[in-house]
Motif scaffolding. Structure first.
Motif, PDB file in Angstrom:
ATOM      1  N   ALA A  45       0.844  -1.205   0.000  1.00  0.00           N
ATOM      2  CA  ALA A  45       0.000   0.000   0.000  1.00  0.00           C
ATOM      3  C   ALA A  45       0.876   1.251   0.000  1.00  0.00           C
ATOM      4  O   ALA A  45       0.586   2.234  -0.695  1.00  0.00           O
ATOM      5  N   VAL A  46       1.964   1.222   0.768  1.00  0.00           N
ATOM      6  CA  VAL A  46       2.896   2.354   0.795  1.00  0.00           C
ATOM      7  C   VAL A  46       3.580   2.505  -0.559  1.00  0.00           C
ATOM      8  O   VAL A  46       3.681   3.613  -1.105  1.00  0.00           O
ATOM      9  N   LEU A  47       4.040   1.394  -1.121  1.00  0.00           N
ATOM     10  CA  LEU A  47       4.702   1.440  -2.425  1.00  0.00           C
ATOM     11  C   LEU A  47       3.763   1.969  -3.508  1.00  0.00           C
ATOM     12  O   LEU A  47       4.166   2.742  -4.380  1.00  0.00           O
ATOM     13  N   LYS A  48       2.495   1.539  -3.440  1.00  0.00           N
ATOM     14  CA  LYS A  48       1.509   2.013  -4.412  1.00  0.00           C
ATOM     15  C   LYS A  48       1.278   3.509  -4.271  1.00  0.00           C
ATOM     16  O   LYS A  48       1.237   4.258  -5.257  1.00  0.00           O
ATOM     17  N   ALA A  49       1.116   3.964  -3.034  1.00  0.00           N
ATOM     18  CA  ALA A  49       0.842   5.384  -2.789  1.00  0.00           C
ATOM     19  C   ALA A  49       2.008   6.266  -3.227  1.00  0.00           C
ATOM     20  O   ALA A  49       1.810   7.376  -3.733  1.00  0.00           O
ATOM     21  N   GLN A  50       3.216   5.777  -3.043  1.00  0.00           N
ATOM     22  CA  GLN A  50       4.398   6.576  -3.370  1.00  0.00           C
ATOM     23  C   GLN A  50       4.860   6.390  -4.815  1.00  0.00           C
ATOM     24  O   GLN A  50       5.740   7.124  -5.278  1.00  0.00           O
ATOM     25  N   GLY A  51       4.281   5.405  -5.513  1.00  0.00           N
ATOM     26  CA  GLY A  51       4.675   5.160  -6.900  1.00  0.00           C
ATOM     27  C   GLY A  51       6.079   4.601  -7.044  1.00  0.00           C
ATOM     28  O   GLY A  51       6.691   4.690  -8.110  1.00  0.00           O
ATOM     29  N   THR A  52       6.591   3.998  -5.977  1.00  0.00           N
ATOM     30  CA  THR A  52       7.983   3.550  -5.960  1.00  0.00           C
ATOM     31  C   THR A  52       8.264   2.456  -6.977  1.00  0.00           C
ATOM     32  O   THR A  52       9.266   2.508  -7.708  1.00  0.00           O
ATOM     33  N   LEU A  53       7.393   1.445  -7.026  1.00  0.00           N
ATOM     34  CA  LEU A  53       7.643   0.352  -7.962  1.00  0.00           C
ATOM     35  C   LEU A  53       7.573   0.814  -9.410  1.00  0.00           C
ATOM     36  O   LEU A  53       8.351   0.372 -10.256  1.00  0.00           O
ATOM     37  N   GLU A  54       6.626   1.678  -9.703  1.00  0.00           N
ATOM     38  CA  GLU A  54       6.515   2.208 -11.066  1.00  0.00           C
ATOM     39  C   GLU A  54       7.823   2.895 -11.473  1.00  0.00           C
ATOM     40  O   GLU A  54       8.315   2.702 -12.595  1.00  0.00           O
ATOM     41  N   LYS A  55       8.396   3.671 -10.551  1.00  0.00           N
ATOM     42  CA  LYS A  55       9.644   4.380 -10.850  1.00  0.00           C
ATOM     43  C   LYS A  55      10.797   3.393 -11.035  1.00  0.00           C
ATOM     44  O   LYS A  55      11.610   3.524 -11.954  1.00  0.00           O
ATOM     45  N   GLN A  56      10.876   2.400 -10.158  1.00  0.00           N
ATOM     46  CA  GLN A  56      11.989   1.462 -10.197  1.00  0.00           C
ATOM     47  C   GLN A  56      11.932   0.536 -11.404  1.00  0.00           C
ATOM     48  O   GLN A  56      12.958   0.138 -11.946  1.00  0.00           O
ATOM     49  N   LEU A  57      10.722   0.159 -11.814  1.00  0.00           N
ATOM     50  CA  LEU A  57      10.578  -0.817 -12.890  1.00  0.00           C
ATOM     51  C   LEU A  57      10.370  -0.196 -14.270  1.00  0.00           C
ATOM     52  O   LEU A  57      10.353  -0.905 -15.272  1.00  0.00           O
ATOM     53  N   ALA A  58      10.231   1.126 -14.313  1.00  0.00           N
ATOM     54  CA  ALA A  58      10.014   1.786 -15.604  1.00  0.00           C
ATOM     55  C   ALA A  58      11.154   1.516 -16.569  1.00  0.00           C
ATOM     56  O   ALA A  58      10.955   1.320 -17.772  1.00  0.00           O
ATOM     57  N   GLY A  59      12.374   1.487 -16.039  1.00  0.00           N
ATOM     58  CA  GLY A  59      13.537   1.250 -16.889  1.00  0.00           C
ATOM     59  C   GLY A  59      13.574  -0.145 -17.479  1.00  0.00           C
ATOM     60  O   GLY A  59      14.277  -0.390 -18.470  1.00  0.00           O
ATOM     61  N   GLN A  60      12.827  -1.073 -16.873  1.00  0.00           N
ATOM     62  CA  GLN A  60      12.754  -2.433 -17.395  1.00  0.00           C
ATOM     63  C   GLN A  60      11.537  -2.620 -18.316  1.00  0.00           C
ATOM     64  O   GLN A  60      11.266  -3.732 -18.760  1.00  0.00           O
ATOM     65  N   GLY A  61      10.809  -1.548 -18.550  1.00  0.00           N
ATOM     66  CA  GLY A  61       9.645  -1.633 -19.429  1.00  0.00           C
ATOM     67  C   GLY A  61       8.496  -2.407 -18.833  1.00  0.00           C
ATOM     68  O   GLY A  61       7.717  -3.042 -19.554  1.00  0.00           O
ATOM     69  N   VAL A  62       8.357  -2.355 -17.509  1.00  0.00           N
ATOM     70  CA  VAL A  62       7.312  -3.121 -16.828  1.00  0.00           C
ATOM     71  C   VAL A  62       6.113  -2.217 -16.548  1.00  0.00           C
ATOM     72  O   VAL A  62       6.252  -1.152 -15.941  1.00  0.00           O
ATOM     73  N   ASN A  63       4.947  -2.650 -16.979  1.00  0.00           N
ATOM     74  CA  ASN A  63       3.710  -1.917 -16.747  1.00  0.00           C
ATOM     75  C   ASN A  63       2.969  -2.536 -15.563  1.00  0.00           C
ATOM     76  O   ASN A  63       2.624  -3.716 -15.576  1.00  0.00           O
ATOM     77  N   ILE A  64       2.721  -1.754 -14.508  1.00  0.00           N
ATOM     78  CA  ILE A  64       2.114  -2.257 -13.279  1.00  0.00           C
ATOM     79  C   ILE A  64       0.641  -1.885 -13.213  1.00  0.00           C
ATOM     80  O   ILE A  64       0.259  -0.743 -13.478  1.00  0.00           O
ATOM     81  N   THR A  65      -0.191  -2.844 -12.848  1.00  0.00           N
ATOM     82  CA  THR A  65      -1.593  -2.573 -12.523  1.00  0.00           C
ATOM     83  C   THR A  65      -1.882  -3.145 -11.146  1.00  0.00           C
ATOM     84  O   THR A  65      -1.280  -4.138 -10.732  1.00  0.00           O
ATOM     85  N   TRP A  66      -2.810  -2.524 -10.430  1.00  0.00           N
ATOM     86  CA  TRP A  66      -3.127  -2.883  -9.047  1.00  0.00           C
ATOM     87  C   TRP A  66      -4.568  -3.376  -8.964  1.00  0.00           C
ATOM     88  O   TRP A  66      -5.471  -2.783  -9.550  1.00  0.00           O
ATOM     89  N   HIS A  67      -4.793  -4.442  -8.173  1.00  0.00           N
ATOM     90  CA  HIS A  67      -6.102  -5.071  -8.083  1.00  0.00           C
ATOM     91  C   HIS A  67      -6.401  -5.365  -6.611  1.00  0.00           C
ATOM     92  O   HIS A  67      -5.717  -6.175  -5.985  1.00  0.00           O
TER      93      HIS A  67
END
Length: 322
Positions: A45-67
């Motif tokens: 929940a913290v990672l989602k709120a802060q957008g941390t994973l999106e920032k870290q994985l953007a360079g790997q071309g990973v698209n994140i969705t939350w459910h």
């Protein structure tokens, strides 16, 4: 006879290289990560709120969705049928039920035990004073949640079985309402629902999990995703460890962030809930699955699982630094 058209050798090699690079880039760009979580999934929940994973994985071309899911069992079921790729932390009982349903799971992280983070809760005016008083009572519990096992372990502690009570299977939100309106005699749940009931309803803890159930929470992935994308799991694992340390080191700041996500809970309530969780993330070791086997055996003995489960018949993923 006219010869078929052919590219010059140097040009054909360059074209092939370009095509290969293009295919690799497209494959990378098409990588997705579908994350299933619950309101009580603190670290994600913290990672989602802060957008941390999106920032870290953007360079790997990973698209994140939350459910979002109401509890662990439907989340694990969704993982099993391929609707999500990884699950946020679920209680130790959940993978056992998923295995009984034939799920192929990979454990990729766990939080160290937090036995005080789930409790048997009673109303402020309840006459119940001990675990033995639960006999014959209507008790709200979420099926296959860690609290389900806590209830069975608590009953066994005083010589009772699950057949000695009247279980009422409810989601956490419905369990809270049922306790508040006295439609049930007790409610077995986890944080932050325990702290919220205590502070907002005046509910009391009859017994928490200490001495009864360790209450580990596990992070799971589908076997296929874990095999295909170990580098993604590596990044998620690293960020979970960092976030767990941050939440414990910054309780007030974490509470301000989580409060709105948890139904506008005030800071003291969130701090109380978080004080009962370790949030220490570590890899899953096979020797640590002993309690998983105990949980599986207990549910089978109570006729709540359709068949015996080998709790060690799962895949374990380990981060590179180990």
């Amino acid at each position: 006879m006219r010869q078929p058209f052919a590219l010059p050798r140097r040009l054909s090699l360059s074209v092939l290289v370009a095509l290969a690079l293009g295919m690799a880039c497209n494959a990378q760009a098409d990588t997705s990560l579908r994350i299933g979580y619950q309101k009580s999934s603190t670290l994600l929940a913290v990672l989602k709120a802060q957008g941390t994973l999106e920032k870290q994985l953007a360079g790997q071309g990973v698209n994140i969705t939350w459910h979002e899911f109401t509890s662990g069992l439907p989340l694990a079921e969704s993982l099993n049928v391929g609707n999500v790729d990884i699950s946020a932390d679920v209680a130790d009982t959940v993978p056992v039920f998923a295995q009984a349903a034939g799920a192929r799971l990979t454990y990729f992280a766990t939080e160290t035990p937090s036995p005080a983070a789930q409790s048997i809760v009673i109303g402020k005016d309840s006459p119940l004073k001990s675990l033995a008083d639960l006999k014959g009572k209507r008790i709200a519990v979420t099926k296959a949640a860690g609290s389900h096992y806590l209830l069975i372990a608590a009953l066994r502690e005083v010589g009772l079985s699950f057949a000695d009570i009247q279980p009422v299977y409810l989601t956490p939100a419905d369990g809270r309402a049922a306790l508040e309106t006295a439609k049930v005699d007790a409610w077995v749940t986890w944080e932050p629902f325990v702290a919220s009931a205590e502070r907002q309803q005046g509910a009391r803890v009859l017994h928490d999990g200490q001495g009864l159930a360790s209450y580990r929470r596990y992070y799971l992935a589908s076997n296929d995703y874990a095999k295909a994308h170990p580098e993604v799991l590596q990044q998620v694992f690293t960020e979970l460890q960092k976030t767990g340390a941050w939440v414990k080191a910054n309780p007030a700041q974490a509470a301000k962030l989580l409060g709105p996500l948890w139904g506008n809970l005030d800071v003291p309530t969130v701090e109380l809930a978080n004080s009962r969780r370790t949030y220490q993330v570590e890899p899953v070791q096979v020797q640590a699955l002993g309690e998983q086997q105990k949980i599986a055996d207990t549910f089978y003995q109570e006729k709540l699982l359709p068949r015996p489960v080998d709790a060690r018949a799962v895949q374990l993923w380990s981060p590179k630094h180990l």
